[in-house]
Scaffold this active site. Structure first.
Site, PDB file in Angstrom:
ATOM      1  N   LEU A   1       1.058  -1.101   0.018  1.00 16.81           N
ATOM      2  CA  LEU A   1       0.022  -0.156   0.072  1.00 16.81           C
ATOM      3  C   LEU A   1       0.942   1.252  -0.003  1.00 16.81           C
ATOM      4  CD1 LEU A   1      -2.750  -0.678   2.642  1.00 16.81           C
ATOM      5  CD2 LEU A   1      -2.847  -0.709   0.197  1.00 16.81           C
ATOM      6  N   ASP A   2       0.426   2.342  -0.614  1.00 18.94           N
ATOM      7  CA  ASP A   2       1.139   3.526  -0.924  1.00 18.94           C
ATOM      8  C   ASP A   2       1.474   3.807   0.813  1.00 18.94           C
ATOM      9  OD1 ASP A   2       1.383   3.618  -3.495  1.00 18.94           O
ATOM     10  OD2 ASP A   2      -0.304   5.152  -3.678  1.00 18.94           O
ATOM     11  N   LEU A   3       2.491   4.729   0.825  1.00 19.88           N
ATOM     12  CA  LEU A   3       2.998   5.354   2.278  1.00 19.88           C
ATOM     13  C   LEU A   3       1.680   6.191   2.853  1.00 19.88           C
ATOM     14  CD1 LEU A   3       5.039   6.466   4.418  1.00 19.88           C
ATOM     15  CD2 LEU A   3       5.167   8.387   2.556  1.00 19.88           C
TER      16      LEU A   3
ATOM     17  N   ARG B   1      -5.608   7.191  -6.942  1.00 18.53           N
ATOM     18  CA  ARG B   1      -5.221   8.529  -7.052  1.00 18.53           C
ATOM     19  C   ARG B   1      -5.245   9.502  -8.318  1.00 18.53           C
ATOM     20  NH1 ARG B   1       0.217   8.026  -3.292  1.00 18.53           N
ATOM     21  NH2 ARG B   1      -0.045  10.177  -3.115  1.00 18.53           N
TER      22      ARG B   1
END
Length: 216
Positions: free
Chosen positions: A62-64, A163
């Site tokens: 998962l993204d930061l 996003r």
């Protein structure tokens, strides 16, 4: 642009489920999934898990700035089995997002190819020439003032897909440090959470659904 300082939240991993083959956790926003470049970015989800599960193996990321459900393997067999499920799109992921503006339609699909925005890495962008196919299904949950809460069901799993697709719709995710601007950026975290993950257990193939409460 403000200089990035990596300051992950403290605390032991929140384990949602564990057995002999896998561990599912609720990753907090602000914590890397895997180590970044340099000793100052060594703290991450997999490193914290190795304290209690030294054999843990990576399956996906998962993204930061994204929180929510992640699955890790405890055996090479489980890693292969789960990896193939992700590769063949046999898992089902559901995200919750808060976005700028009032989304007028009730549901839809974004079908826009994505590629790296090389001069502005790690940003991604819609690219019809060299981009890879990417699809996101979405549904409106409700309006919240001048923002909207959406349920997102990615069909593909491209980097920053949700996003960039929401930015392309004209409704960037609130607090997104890469793609939001102005008032949409002024939030304490990115409002994107991996709420639910459906998969087949590596030992026997039974279906599992694991959820993590939405923190915003």
């Amino acid at each position: 642009m403000t200089e990035f300082i990596y300051a992950p939240p403290e605390g032991a991993p929140v384990v949602l489920y564990e057995d002999h083959e896998l561990v599912l956790v609720d990753k907090p926003a602000g914590l890397l999934s895997v180590p970044g470049k340099g000793a100052h970015m060594a703290d991450c989800m997999i490193a914290r898990l190795r304290v209690g599960f030294p054999e843990i193996l990576l399956v996906h990321r998962l993204d930061l700035d994204t929180s929510g459900v992640m699955v890790f393997a405890r055996t090479p067999h489980a890693q292969r089995h789960l990896g193939l499920q992700f590769e063949k799109r046999q898992t089902r992921k559901t995200y919750i997002a808060r976005v700028a503006g009032q989304v007028t339609e009730r549901a839809g699909r974004v079908d826009l190819p994505l590629g790296v925005d090389w001069p502005n890495r790690p940003r991604q962008m819609v690219c019809h020439e060299t981009g890879r196919p990417a699809q996101t299904d979405w549904a409106l949950i409700r309006h919240e003032g001048d923002t909207s809460r959406l349920r997102l069901m990615p069909v593909t799993g491209r980097s920053h897909q949700l996003r960039v697709h929401l930015l392309a719709l004209g409704h960037p995710i609130l607090g997104d440090p890469l793609y939001a601007s102005g008032a949409a950026l002024a939030h304490p975290r990115m409002m994107l959470h991996a709420k639910e993950l459906r998969l087949r257990h590596p030992d026997g193939g039974r279906g599992m659904t694991i959820s993590a409460a939405v923190p915003f």
